[in-house]
Design a protein around this motif. Sequence first.
Motif, PDB file in Angstrom:
ATOM      1  N   ALA A 250       0.952  -1.273   0.038  1.00  0.00           N
ATOM      2  CA  ALA A 250       0.090  -0.070  -0.075  1.00  0.00           C
ATOM      3  C   ALA A 250       0.918   1.208   0.099  1.00  0.00           C
ATOM      4  CB  ALA A 250      -1.037  -0.021   1.258  1.00  0.00           C
TER       5      ALA A 250
ATOM      6  N   SER B 292       0.864   4.310  -2.915  1.00  0.00           N
ATOM      7  CA  SER B 292       0.665   5.602  -2.629  1.00  0.00           C
ATOM      8  C   SER B 292       1.895   6.313  -3.086  1.00  0.00           C
ATOM      9  CB  SER B 292       0.433   5.611  -1.226  1.00  0.00           C
ATOM     10  OG  SER B 292      -0.935   4.981  -0.932  1.00  0.00           O
TER      11      SER B 292
ATOM     12  N   ASP C 263       1.756   7.052  -6.638  1.00  0.00           N
ATOM     13  CA  ASP C 263       0.582   7.646  -7.128  1.00  0.00           C
ATOM     14  C   ASP C 263       1.109   9.211  -6.838  1.00  0.00           C
ATOM     15  OD1 ASP C 263      -2.107   7.624  -8.426  1.00  0.00           O
ATOM     16  OD2 ASP C 263      -2.928   8.707  -6.414  1.00  0.00           O
TER      17      ASP C 263
ATOM     18  N   TYR D 267      -8.273  -1.352   0.726  1.00  0.00           N
ATOM     19  CA  TYR D 267      -9.289  -0.200   0.562  1.00  0.00           C
ATOM     20  C   TYR D 267      -9.282   0.416   2.025  1.00  0.00           C
ATOM     21  CZ  TYR D 267     -11.318  -2.241  -3.558  1.00  0.00           C
ATOM     22  OH  TYR D 267     -11.548  -2.919  -4.885  1.00  0.00           O
TER      23      TYR D 267
ATOM     24  N   TRP E 202      -5.956   2.787   1.996  1.00  0.00           N
ATOM     25  CA  TRP E 202      -5.905   3.793   1.067  1.00  0.00           C
ATOM     26  C   TRP E 202      -7.270   4.824   1.415  1.00  0.00           C
ATOM     27  CZ3 TRP E 202      -4.988  -0.157  -3.428  1.00  0.00           C
ATOM     28  CH2 TRP E 202      -3.682  -0.255  -3.562  1.00  0.00           C
ATOM     29  N   GLU E 203      -8.518   4.262   1.681  1.00  0.00           N
ATOM     30  CA  GLU E 203      -9.345   5.149   1.737  1.00  0.00           C
ATOM     31  C   GLU E 203      -9.776   5.408   3.091  1.00  0.00           C
ATOM     32  OE1 GLU E 203     -11.296   6.292  -0.909  1.00  0.00           O
ATOM     33  OE2 GLU E 203     -10.285   5.172  -2.405  1.00  0.00           O
TER      34      GLU E 203
ATOM     35  N   HIS F 259      -2.049   3.758   7.682  1.00  0.00           N
ATOM     36  CA  HIS F 259      -1.305   3.758   6.466  1.00  0.00           C
ATOM     37  C   HIS F 259      -0.401   4.968   6.711  1.00  0.00           C
ATOM     38  CE1 HIS F 259      -0.603   3.605   2.370  1.00  0.00           C
ATOM     39  NE2 HIS F 259      -0.998   4.649   1.980  1.00  0.00           N
TER      40      HIS F 259
ATOM     41  N   PRO G 257      -2.805  10.959   2.106  1.00  0.00           N
ATOM     42  CA  PRO G 257      -3.766  10.514   0.958  1.00  0.00           C
ATOM     43  C   PRO G 257      -2.953  11.331  -0.467  1.00  0.00           C
ATOM     44  CG  PRO G 257      -5.026  11.660   2.615  1.00  0.00           C
ATOM     45  CD  PRO G 257      -3.624  11.769   3.001  1.00  0.00           C
ATOM     46  N   SER G 258      -2.815  10.347  -1.323  1.00  0.00           N
ATOM     47  CA  SER G 258      -2.277  10.658  -2.721  1.00  0.00           C
ATOM     48  C   SER G 258      -3.465  11.028  -3.579  1.00  0.00           C
ATOM     49  CB  SER G 258      -1.603   9.374  -3.260  1.00  0.00           C
ATOM     50  OG  SER G 258      -2.578   8.243  -3.600  1.00  0.00           O
TER      51      SER G 258
ATOM     52  N   ARG H 102      -5.941   8.624  -4.291  1.00  0.00           N
ATOM     53  CA  ARG H 102      -5.815   7.485  -3.278  1.00  0.00           C
ATOM     54  C   ARG H 102      -5.717   5.987  -3.332  1.00  0.00           C
ATOM     55  NH1 ARG H 102      -8.037   8.619   2.204  1.00  0.00           N
ATOM     56  NH2 ARG H 102      -8.296  10.724   2.580  1.00  0.00           N
ATOM     57  N   THR H 103      -6.699   5.467  -4.153  1.00  0.00           N
ATOM     58  CA  THR H 103      -6.695   4.028  -4.686  1.00  0.00           C
ATOM     59  C   THR H 103      -6.168   4.077  -5.904  1.00  0.00           C
ATOM     60  OG1 THR H 103      -8.269   3.018  -3.059  1.00  0.00           O
ATOM     61  CG2 THR H 103      -7.954   2.056  -5.100  1.00  0.00           C
TER      62      THR H 103
END
Length: 453
Positions: free
Chosen positions: A116, A120, A123, A169, A172-173, A212, A216-217, A220-221
Amino acid sequence: MAREIRFNAFDMNTVGHIQQGLWAHPRDQSHRYAELHYWTDYARKLEAGLFDGIFLADVVGVNDVYGGRADAAVRGAVQLPVNDPMMIVPAMAGVTQHLAFGITVNLTYEPPFLFARRMSTLDHLTGGRIGWNIVTGYLDSAAKAIGLDGIAAHDDRYDLADEYMEIMYRLWEGSWEDDAVLFDRANRIYADAAKVHKINHEGKQYRLDAMHLCAPSPQRTPVLYQAGSSTRGRQFAATHAECVFVNGQKVEGVKAIVDDIRSRAVSYGRNEDDLQVFVGATIVTGRTEKEAREKFEDYRAYASSEGALVHAAASLGIDFSKYDLDEPIETGKSSAIVSNVEAMTRTAGPQWTKRKLLEQMVLGSRQAPMVGSAEQIADKLAAWMDEAGVDGFNLSRTVVPECFDNIIELVIPILQERGLYKTAYSDGTLREKLFGTPRLADRHIAAKYRTAR
């Protein structure tokens, strides 16, 4: 108004990818795969040609089913040696602004917490141009390389993947809220600790108690790709995938798969246009049909039948060295790529032989090439869009870079004249370019793992 065709270059950080043997062609440059400038020049070329992305395949084992040994794979550079696809992405991203990167990563051998973070990070570094092709593997050699006896049964691997995706999820979320990062220099508060959450998971395969590591990128996902079209694979795609990659075969076979996956997605509360489908294609073209045919015969002289059988044996889970040319092949219950076995049976019939298989592998793979003038290729691509309901093509390399030069210089201008291909990139992340939104839709299964905002 006709839909615009999307193109991904389909490649691998290796010498021999799909069209086995063509690395030996005197004009092919794939032997430079370990040079960084090879990939940065490649990326610039694709972006100048308005390609949507480069789709990087990967395996983490060796193709040793044929003859029970890897000798033929080593001799023929059949996806060996192979380098990590993730390592070349930042360099390609650094010389481009719009080109996207779909990376194949096998979740079976990746701890979800660390994976993860890597995705990220990519991203962030690419400004939201990353996609993940979710695979569970099919090579026993990969399982043995990390201390297992062999790969799990086909459907069991998808069960593991469902649990894995839940963890991803959540990380990332759900771990960092959108406004968690304050960057408050005056009060020396970088992030609001109340808005960064630990993820707790106790499952059949995985345990996790961690937040995480990445803020947040942009997406995200990452955009989620999936390439399995077996019955269980379609279920997984309808649940998770945004982009589905299907192998090229007969139009009606692809259409049936596409319709089934989209129907399943709707039954799960998604919309049909939440998924885009890319079909694998191999193109040999020229200014005239005669020029294309001559080029095809030139390429064909370098195709490796042995290399093709080595790759097919691994992906189908069948040792073809045990069969005579016309001896009926027993497929049995394969744990490899089940959809490939199903596709072969549809194409060659239930009693297929090594001869029938070799007749299809004219350029060293099971993917029958499209050969014709640029006008004829444009016609064929447009027909596929209309008849199979696909959104674009993963274009397998033959002799690089000229195979993509030909598409950029000859085919794309014709598609643009017909209004079937973009004349400029749109702005935004990969997901925004594909679906018009920076985040996964609220109707996607990932949405239920988001922290309440």
